[in-house]
Design a protein around this motif. Sequence first.
Motif, short mmCIF file in Angstrom:
data_model
loop_
_atom_site.label_atom_id
_atom_site.label_comp_id
_atom_site.label_asym_id
_atom_site.label_seq_id
_atom_site.Cartn_x
_atom_site.Cartn_y
_atom_site.Cartn_z
N GLN A 1 0.82 -1.31 -0.11
CA GLN A 1 0.00 -0.05 -0.05
C GLN A 1 0.97 1.40 0.09
OE1 GLN A 1 -3.14 -1.58 -0.88
NE2 GLN A 1 -3.68 0.24 0.29
N TYR A 2 1.76 1.26 0.76
CA TYR A 2 2.67 2.45 1.01
C TYR A 2 3.49 2.54 -0.26
CZ TYR A 2 6.10 5.52 2.17
OH TYR A 2 7.06 6.88 2.34
N PHE A 3 4.18 1.73 -0.89
CA PHE A 3 4.99 1.88 -2.02
C PHE A 3 4.18 2.11 -3.06
CE2 PHE A 3 8.45 -1.12 -0.19
CZ PHE A 3 9.02 -0.11 0.15
N ASN A 4 2.94 1.61 -3.27
CA ASN A 4 2.21 2.33 -4.33
C ASN A 4 1.71 3.66 -4.20
OD1 ASN A 4 0.79 0.15 -6.47
ND2 ASN A 4 1.21 -0.83 -4.62
N SER A 5 1.50 4.27 -3.14
CA SER A 5 1.39 5.66 -2.89
C SER A 5 2.38 6.58 -3.25
CB SER A 5 0.97 5.81 -1.47
OG SER A 5 0.75 7.30 -1.10
N PHE A 6 3.69 6.29 -2.63
CA PHE A 6 4.86 6.82 -2.57
C PHE A 6 5.49 6.76 -4.18
CE2 PHE A 6 9.78 6.80 -3.05
CZ PHE A 6 9.89 8.04 -2.26
N ILE A 7 5.53 5.76 -4.84
CA ILE A 7 6.10 5.80 -6.01
C ILE A 7 5.20 6.71 -7.07
CG2 ILE A 7 6.82 4.34 -8.08
CD1 ILE A 7 7.64 2.00 -6.29
N GLY A 8 4.24 6.27 -7.03
CA GLY A 8 3.08 7.39 -7.81
C GLY A 8 3.26 8.80 -7.68
N LEU A 9 3.39 8.97 -6.26
CA LEU A 9 3.60 10.41 -6.00
C LEU A 9 4.80 10.92 -6.34
CD1 LEU A 9 1.41 12.42 -4.23
CD2 LEU A 9 3.10 11.91 -2.27
N PHE A 10 5.66 10.15 -6.05
CA PHE A 10 7.13 10.77 -6.41
C PHE A 10 7.36 10.94 -7.95
CE2 PHE A 10 11.80 10.43 -6.55
CZ PHE A 10 12.22 11.77 -5.84
N THR A 11 6.73 10.12 -8.77
CA THR A 11 6.89 10.14 -10.16
C THR A 11 6.57 11.39 -10.80
OG1 THR A 11 6.99 7.61 -10.27
CG2 THR A 11 6.38 9.10 -12.40
N TYR A 12 5.42 11.68 -10.31
CA TYR A 12 4.82 12.93 -11.26
C TYR A 12 4.65 14.36 -9.93
CZ TYR A 12 3.09 9.53 -14.01
OH TYR A 12 2.91 8.41 -15.21
#
Length: 633
Positions: free
Chosen positions: A309-320
């Motif tokens: 759950q956390y990595f999905n949020s973090f990676i999507g947020l950081f990418t864009y």
Amino acid sequence: PGNSRPGAFLAALSFSYLSKTLSGTIMKSSITQIERRFDLTSSTVGFIDGSFEIGNLLVIAFVSYFGAKLHRPKVIAVGCFTMALGSLLTAMPHFFMGYYKYETTSHTATSANLTSSINPCSLHQDVNETLLEVSQSGCEKEPSSHMWIYILLGNMLRGIGETPITPLGISYLDDFAKEEDVPVYVACLHTIAMLGPMFGFLLGSLCAKLYVDIGFVDLGSITITPQDSRWVGAWWLGFLIGGVTSFLAAIPFCFLPRSLKKPEEANDKTSYDLLENMRKKLTPAQNLNSGKTVSVSGHTENIRRLLLQYFNSFIGLFTYKAKYMEQQYGQSTSKSNFLIGLTSLPPVGVGIFLGGLIMKKYKMGITGATKFAFIMSFLSYVTTLLHFFVGCENHVVAGMTVSYEGSKNCNSDCKCASNVWDPVCGDNGLTYVSACLAGCMTSVGHGKSTVFHNCSCLAVSSSWTGNNSVTLGQCPKSEDCSIKFIYYTVIQVISGFCYALGVKLTMSFPVIPCDIFACFLAAGIPAPVYFGALIDKTCLKWGSTSCGQQGACRLYDSNAYRYVYLGLSAVLRGPSYLFAILFYILIKKDFQNKKSRPIVNGGREDAPINKEDNRKIKEHLPGSSGAENESCI
């Protein structure tokens, strides 16, 4: 030689850590540039970004189970050379695509280097058929339609090359360095690695400020600025620098020996120790000093859910992240990357350092560290939610986000191309899609200094009595938006700092490396894609290619973008705290059960780890038994 060689290997490994984090950040900072240059959607660019993790998947099993049997320094050298090749392959399309041709309605005027008066209406009316023929012929010869595939392959190759660096590097130190020195070495590696993202975003900022074809075109004829949504910076330059850095990082490993003189306390290693070294990558070896251990094998599913759950949020947020700052607050790509490097990463570094001091001063046990980490992370999450209240309104674009003031037929006689995005800013504060759609009759100047006069759409406005002129580019966002951007930056700094405090404290207990790495890969591949797909849904105006096909998005609905980007991250991250609470309850219960049993250390939470404890921890690692052998992939 045994005293000096580990130091030489540590220096080489530190530089390789710096090069790999630098190259990874260059890709993140170039996402917007690649999207515009290759006329891609955000979801496609997200897929390109996720290809790095695909490269990891292709070789991680081989590295984990066979790496210890090979010449580890040379394998790392091959990995660095592969990273260099991947970075150079990513930059190659720039040199085979020809010059960047952004969409505009004034190519004829600029190419003729005219400063005399031009009528945008008559320009379209007289040469519309000629422009169509030129566009079609240019489409047939356009070689860049699928060039982005080389970027995808280059990023995948970089993922393949990076995979062996951490597990093989740390296992080498673990084998041939003194046991008490390994935590210090790993701490040095992670400290140096943190410099990579900061330098990467600053380099990305510099490259984004330079025009993509700098040195080959007359910059005086360019009609766009770095604030324009059609602007493409020298994205390729960062990858060239990253490739050279990775190449230099590979050279020292070619001259390092396969093995060194073992210290007396060194133990025999087995191939699955590489998986434990991947644990040290994500939870540095300081956890061996903290003296707090707990079996987490029974909580594998809870850990997996929390991390996923956390990595999905973090990676999507950081990418864009940079893209969000551009679209929401009207910042240039260059400034967005600069601020990320300057305001987001240093507070995280300070937070991790202070977290270590807090952990040492208060001698926190595993339950105390877990509780404090949860509080800090949740505080960071709540602080992040404040971003919802500091967003900016949409750009005021006539005919799209607001209506034309006065008559909507003010440009009906101009026969304008409706699909071309060549915005101009009126003296009345309204942005028009093009000078033609603003009803402008004349123009003076050349390049960025072009000014259009006698614009009928401004003249018919009942609320406007000033000049009926427009200038190139969108109108800037309001002063109120600039103030909100300051609030956004402050919130970001506080949130990152609070999260970093908790991150350091979670390093005090061992976790299952297979779960961390598998969850990171599981999130790293799809998260940028579905984040990008939802961002695409908020697009108000798509650009057009020379073939007349859909290009990159030029204008987003700021409100919808904010709710999608921040909302999706909040929805993904929120449930992870439910799993974290459950995990904390189970960990606390384990310690209560442990205290109720007579054991050697008397059930003390802070009992130091001995060799027998280490052996038991290893037995819980994947690959230690047939019953518990789970593949990381």
